[in-house]
Design a protein around this motif. Structure first.
Motif, PDB file in Angstrom:
ATOM      1  N   GLY A  10       0.935  -1.177  -0.136  1.00 23.28           N
ATOM      2  CA  GLY A  10      -0.062  -0.006  -0.076  1.00 23.28           C
ATOM      3  C   GLY A  10       0.764   1.043   0.022  1.00 23.28           C
ATOM      4  N   VAL A  13      -0.683   7.344   1.095  1.00 25.17           N
ATOM      5  CA  VAL A  13      -0.095   8.316   1.873  1.00 25.17           C
ATOM      6  C   VAL A  13       0.556   7.614   3.032  1.00 25.17           C
ATOM      7  CG1 VAL A  13      -2.320   9.195   2.993  1.00 25.17           C
ATOM      8  CG2 VAL A  13      -0.223  10.505   3.159  1.00 25.17           C
ATOM      9  N   MET A  14      -0.209   6.655   3.748  1.00 16.59           N
ATOM     10  CA  MET A  14       0.262   5.972   5.187  1.00 16.59           C
ATOM     11  C   MET A  14       1.216   5.348   4.824  1.00 16.59           C
ATOM     12  SD  MET A  14      -1.279   7.530   7.550  1.00 16.59           S
ATOM     13  CE  MET A  14      -1.106   6.542   9.053  1.00 16.59           C
ATOM     14  N   THR A  35      -1.315  -1.013  -7.809  1.00 20.45           N
ATOM     15  CA  THR A  35      -0.939  -0.225  -9.146  1.00 20.45           C
ATOM     16  C   THR A  35       0.487   0.371  -8.985  1.00 20.45           C
ATOM     17  OG1 THR A  35      -3.169   0.627  -8.670  1.00 20.45           O
ATOM     18  CG2 THR A  35      -1.845   1.654 -10.303  1.00 20.45           C
ATOM     19  N   MET A  73      -1.064  -1.371   4.625  1.00 20.09           N
ATOM     20  CA  MET A  73      -1.475  -0.248   4.606  1.00 20.09           C
ATOM     21  C   MET A  73      -2.332   0.290   3.397  1.00 20.09           C
ATOM     22  SD  MET A  73      -0.439   0.773   7.563  1.00 20.09           S
ATOM     23  CE  MET A  73      -1.321   2.219   7.474  1.00 20.09           C
ATOM     24  N   SER A  76      -9.392  -0.084   4.199  1.00 20.08           N
ATOM     25  CA  SER A  76     -10.205  -1.179   5.132  1.00 20.08           C
ATOM     26  C   SER A  76     -11.297  -1.702   4.389  1.00 20.08           C
ATOM     27  CB  SER A  76     -10.405  -0.598   6.360  1.00 20.08           C
ATOM     28  OG  SER A  76     -11.440   0.457   6.177  1.00 20.08           O
ATOM     29  N   PRO A  79     -10.661  -4.485   0.182  1.00 16.70           N
ATOM     30  CA  PRO A  79      -9.231  -4.325  -0.310  1.00 16.70           C
ATOM     31  C   PRO A  79      -8.187  -5.224   0.758  1.00 16.70           C
ATOM     32  CG  PRO A  79     -10.286  -2.026  -0.419  1.00 16.70           C
ATOM     33  CD  PRO A  79     -11.159  -2.981   0.145  1.00 16.70           C
ATOM     34  N   GLY A 101      -4.353  -0.665   8.748  1.00 16.37           N
ATOM     35  CA  GLY A 101      -5.487   0.180   8.321  1.00 16.37           C
ATOM     36  C   GLY A 101      -6.544   0.422   9.430  1.00 16.37           C
ATOM     37  N   ASN A 102      -7.385   1.199   9.194  1.00 12.93           N
ATOM     38  CA  ASN A 102      -8.425   1.331   9.947  1.00 12.93           C
ATOM     39  C   ASN A 102      -9.634   0.406   9.867  1.00 12.93           C
ATOM     40  OD1 ASN A 102      -7.588   3.488  11.524  1.00 12.93           O
ATOM     41  ND2 ASN A 102      -8.402   5.236   9.808  1.00 12.93           N
ATOM     42  N   ILE A 127      -3.178   2.685  14.045  1.00 16.56           N
ATOM     43  CA  ILE A 127      -2.092   3.524  13.862  1.00 16.56           C
ATOM     44  C   ILE A 127      -2.693   5.228  13.599  1.00 16.56           C
ATOM     45  CG2 ILE A 127       0.080   4.365  12.175  1.00 16.56           C
ATOM     46  CD1 ILE A 127       0.329   1.277  11.671  1.00 16.56           C
ATOM     47  N   GLY A 130      -1.614  10.268  10.915  1.00 16.73           N
ATOM     48  CA  GLY A 130      -1.932  10.920   9.632  1.00 16.73           C
ATOM     49  C   GLY A 130      -0.592  10.927   8.915  1.00 16.73           C
ATOM     50  N   GLU A 131      -0.276  11.665   7.981  1.00 14.49           N
ATOM     51  CA  GLU A 131       0.828  11.584   7.047  1.00 14.49           C
ATOM     52  C   GLU A 131       1.992  11.956   7.815  1.00 14.49           C
ATOM     53  OE1 GLU A 131       0.440  14.382   4.068  1.00 14.49           O
ATOM     54  OE2 GLU A 131       2.007  13.791   2.957  1.00 14.49           O
TER      55      GLU A 131
HETATM   56  P1  NBP Z   1      -6.300   4.759   1.231  1.00 20.32           P
HETATM   57  O1  NBP Z   1      -7.201   4.333   2.470  1.00 20.32           O
HETATM   58  O2  NBP Z   1      -6.685   5.991   0.608  1.00 20.32           O
HETATM   59  O3  NBP Z   1      -6.317   3.397   0.646  1.00 20.32           O
HETATM   60  C1  NBP Z   1      -5.168   3.508  -0.712  1.00 20.32           C
HETATM   61  C2  NBP Z   1      -4.680   2.170  -0.783  1.00 20.32           C
HETATM   62  O4  NBP Z   1      -5.453   1.012  -0.643  1.00 20.32           O
HETATM   63  C3  NBP Z   1      -3.828   2.186  -2.070  1.00 20.32           C
HETATM   64  O5  NBP Z   1      -2.551   1.688  -1.974  1.00 20.32           O
HETATM   65  C4  NBP Z   1      -4.594   1.252  -2.825  1.00 20.32           C
HETATM   66  O6  NBP Z   1      -3.983   0.615  -3.985  1.00 20.32           O
HETATM   67  C5  NBP Z   1      -5.053   0.235  -2.021  1.00 20.32           C
HETATM   68  N1  NBP Z   1      -6.225  -0.485  -2.562  1.00 20.32           N
HETATM   69  C6  NBP Z   1      -7.362  -0.437  -2.684  1.00 20.32           C
HETATM   70 BR1  NBP Z   1      -8.110   1.293  -2.518  1.00 20.32          BR
HETATM   71  N2  NBP Z   1      -8.005  -1.405  -3.083  1.00 20.32           N
HETATM   72  C7  NBP Z   1      -7.167  -2.417  -3.238  1.00 20.32           C
HETATM   73  C8  NBP Z   1      -7.542  -3.559  -3.423  1.00 20.32           C
HETATM   74  N3  NBP Z   1      -8.459  -4.244  -3.619  1.00 20.32           N
HETATM   75  N4  NBP Z   1      -6.286  -4.585  -3.281  1.00 20.32           N
HETATM   76  C9  NBP Z   1      -5.004  -4.039  -2.940  1.00 20.32           C
HETATM   77  N5  NBP Z   1      -4.768  -2.723  -2.728  1.00 20.32           N
HETATM   78  C10 NBP Z   1      -5.883  -1.826  -2.748  1.00 20.32           C
HETATM   79  O7  NBP Z   1      -4.730   4.937   1.684  1.00 20.32           O
HETATM   80  P2  NBP Z   1      -4.236   5.648   3.267  1.00 20.32           P
HETATM   81  O8  NBP Z   1      -4.924   7.106   3.329  1.00 20.32           O
HETATM   82  O9  NBP Z   1      -2.666   5.758   2.866  1.00 20.32           O
HETATM   83  O10 NBP Z   1      -4.761   4.743   4.325  1.00 20.32           O
HETATM   84  C11 NBP Z   1      -4.120   3.318   4.261  1.00 20.32           C
HETATM   85  C12 NBP Z   1      -4.710   2.984   5.390  1.00 20.32           C
HETATM   86  O11 NBP Z   1      -4.429   3.697   6.671  1.00 20.32           O
HETATM   87  C13 NBP Z   1      -6.330   2.816   5.549  1.00 20.32           C
HETATM   88  O12 NBP Z   1      -6.956   1.679   6.070  1.00 20.32           O
HETATM   89  C14 NBP Z   1      -6.858   4.113   6.319  1.00 20.32           C
HETATM   90  O13 NBP Z   1      -8.085   4.049   6.760  1.00 20.32           O
HETATM   91  C15 NBP Z   1      -5.641   3.977   7.368  1.00 20.32           C
HETATM   92  N6  NBP Z   1      -5.375   5.154   8.007  1.00 20.32           N
HETATM   93  C16 NBP Z   1      -5.309   6.452   7.371  1.00 20.32           C
HETATM   94  C17 NBP Z   1      -4.677   7.495   8.006  1.00 20.32           C
HETATM   95  C18 NBP Z   1      -4.751   9.014   7.145  1.00 20.32           C
HETATM   96  O14 NBP Z   1      -4.508   9.789   7.573  1.00 20.32           O
HETATM   97  N7  NBP Z   1      -4.784   8.716   5.734  1.00 20.32           N
HETATM   98  C19 NBP Z   1      -4.393   7.699   9.342  1.00 20.32           C
HETATM   99  C20 NBP Z   1      -4.690   6.363   9.977  1.00 20.32           C
HETATM  100  C21 NBP Z   1      -4.921   5.314   9.286  1.00 20.32           C
HETATM  101  P3  NBP Z   1      -4.041   1.278  -5.632  1.00 20.32           P
HETATM  102  O15 NBP Z   1      -2.998   2.465  -5.574  1.00 20.32           O
HETATM  103  O16 NBP Z   1      -3.672   0.230  -6.429  1.00 20.32           O
HETATM  104  O17 NBP Z   1      -5.258   1.836  -5.681  1.00 20.32           O
END
Ligand code: NBP
Length: 469
Positions: A10, A13-14, A35, A73, A76, A79, A101-102, A127, A130-131
């Motif tokens: 993954g 951002v995280m 991807t 990461m 949730s 995926p 992930g969440n 976790i 954020g970023e």
């Molecule tokens: P996102 O929650 O936006 O998820 C994007 C990632 O999930 C990309 O790597 C994407 O791959 C992958 N993905 C998806 Br969408 N569908 C998929 C599938 N079917 N198979 C494999 N990979 C898949 O990313 P994030 O904001 O970095 O958060 C990651 C996790 O951490 C989440 O669970 C989120 O809730 C949690 N979290 C986020 C934060 C925050 O501040 N953002 C904070 C704390 C926890 P792709 O590039 O191929 O689409």
């Protein structure tokens, strides 16, 4: 061939920032993203000597030393399940998957059981941070396999946030405990944010203060007992201008969204019979905010008072507002931790609330000074039934309840919507009420449905035939 210490799947951002954090601590990190372009972009932007990209899942898994440790990461839900399914065939007995992930804790429990059948050790970890936190040190709430935790702990310890050199990570409990704690953390975050935004509304509408002055007030408050990450960023938000020179806060549309963890916390509160009203009101407040077009229409139709801004003794009112905010915040944390204690009993997790509060002290969104008090309270008594009954919070409540009352009454009289403040007040008064009005509810239930009631004057269960004399 050299094998890497850990793999991260993954590269959003995280995952990106956690990979860099781990690599910055000297570990060799394999990375993979569904991807490929995202992995390439990551490498193009951060050509780190300790990060190794892979474009085939099998190559990625085979690049890891044993036991293989893979941090997920990804988004949730589905995926996460899909990603787990793709790596299972390449893992061996004793290998470790960490879902950072969440994820919903019930999904984590199911995944834990599934992976157990494959002899794969599973950690469901909250976790937070954020970023920025992911890169510099997040708060980490791991639950699940204790054996896996012990293996992975040296890495988690290094990459986590530190409070007075103490790492903001510790084993939370079995199966879904880590994600449960993260869910409640997010619920508290909703309440904290709603209370601060209601405070902003009062400062702006009742005190007629400029963004600059509001920023100064938050800055001053941040030096005292309200000190927290959210107050700190709020202070900064009020001074930020966009390219046109306008304050950004005045241009941002007032429709709040969320990703569901707040809602899960409330749904859980309902299933545990927990009065989690501030967090629940905060979730509802976001839903109400999203009814923008209806609100615009209603503002033209439904009557309310004309706001009479406070002109005299502004300083006094601002201090009362500070006290109201602090007491409400304490009540929100009280409700969140009461829910953790209740879940701990229900699921036999044996949660250590002092250690959980310790994790929250740095790196995460709800880090704040009041957590130091919570750490102390639970350290002294891990089964305290309500934080408000602790000597520390009791004293604050008794001192500040007048201010909360005044802020709530005045805001309501002026027509300002304050769901979180008013529910804090209502909870406070409800909790300290020796004789409530629930006797009438029991009488009504017995009247129409023969649901029975208990009595003050004698033991047992009673039913009355209310209609017949
Ligand atoms: P996102 O929650 O936006 O998820 C994007 C990632 O999930 C990309 O790597 C994407 O791959 C992958 N993905 C998806 Br969408 N569908 C998929 C599938 N079917 N198979 C494999 N990979 C898949 O990313 P994030 O904001 O970095 O958060 C990651 C996790 O951490 C989440 O669970 C989120 O809730 C949690 N979290 C986020 C934060 C925050 O501040 N953002 C904070 C704390 C926890 P792709 O590039 O191929 O689409």
């Amino acid at each position: 061939m050299q094998k890497n210490d850990i793999g991260v799947i993954g590269m959003a951002v995280m995952g990106r920032n956690l990979s860099l954090n781990i690599a910055n601590h000297g570990y060799h990190v394999s990375i993979f993203n569904r991807t490929a372009t995202k992995t390439k972009q990551m490498i193009a932007k951060n050509n780190h000597k300790n990060i190794f990209p892979y474009f085939q899942i099998q190559d990625f898994v085979n690049s890891l030393s044993s036991p293989k440790c893979i941090l997920l990461m990804v988004k949730s839900g589905k995926p996460t399940d899909e990603t787990i399914s793709t790596i299972i065939p390449y893992l061996n007995s004793g290998d470790i998957i960490i879902d950072g992930g969440n994820s919903f804790y019930k999904d984590t429990i199911v995944r834990y059981q599934l992976l157990l059948k494959h002899e794969i050790r599973f950690i469901g970890s909250g976790i937070s941070g954020g970023e920025y936190g992911a890169l510099t040190g997040p708060a980490i709430m791991p639950g699940g396999s204790k054996k896996a935790y012990d293996i992975i702990f040296p890495i988690l310890k290094k990459i986590s946030a530190k409070f007075n050199e103490e790492p903001c990570v510790s084993y939370v409990g079995p199966d879904g405990a880590g994600h449960y704690v993260k869910m409640v953390h997010n619920g508290i975050e909703y309440a904290d944010m709603q209370l601060i935004s209601e405070t902003y509304c009062i400062l702006k509408k009742l005190l007629n203060l400029s963004n600059k002055n509001i920023s100064k007030i938050f800055d001053t408050w941040n030096q005292g007992e309200l000190n927290s990450y959210l107050i700190e960023i709020t202070k900064n938000i009020f001074t930020k201008k966009d390219n046109s020179g306008e304050y950004l806060i005045d241009i941002i549309l007032d429709e709040a969204v969320g990703k569901g963890t707040g809602k899960w916390t409330c749904q859980e509160a309902l299933s545990l019979n927990q009065p989690l009203n501030i967090i629940t009101e905060s979730v509802f407040a976001r839903y109400l905010s999203s009814l923008k077009s209806q609100r615009m229409l209603a503002s033209q139709i439904l009557a309310g008072p004309n706001i009479a801004p406070i002109v005299y003794n502004k300083e006094d009112f601002i201090e009362k507002l500070r006290q109201a905010l602090y007491l409400s915040k304490i009540i929100a944390y009280t409700q969140g931790f009461a829910q953790l204690s209740s879940a701990s009993k229900k699921y036999y997790w044996n949660l250590n609330c002092s250690n959980i509060a310790k994790i929250f002290r740095s790196g995460c969104i709800i880090q704040s000074s009041c957590l130091h008090e919570i750490v102390k309270i639970y350290k002294y008594d891990n089964v305290i039934i309500n934080l408000l009954l602790s000597p520390i919070f009791q004293e604050i409540a008794n001192k500040y309840q007048h201010s909360l009352r005044e802020v709530v009454s005045y805001s309501i009289m002026q027509g300002i919507s304050i769901p979180a403040f008013s529910s804090a007040m209502t909870y406070y008064d409800g909790y300290r009420t020796e004789k409530s009005s629930a006797n009438l509810i029991q009488a009504q239930r017995d009247y129409f449905g023969a649901h029975t009631y208990k009595r003050y004057d004698k033991a047992g269960i009673y039913h009355t035939n209310w209609i017949k004399e």
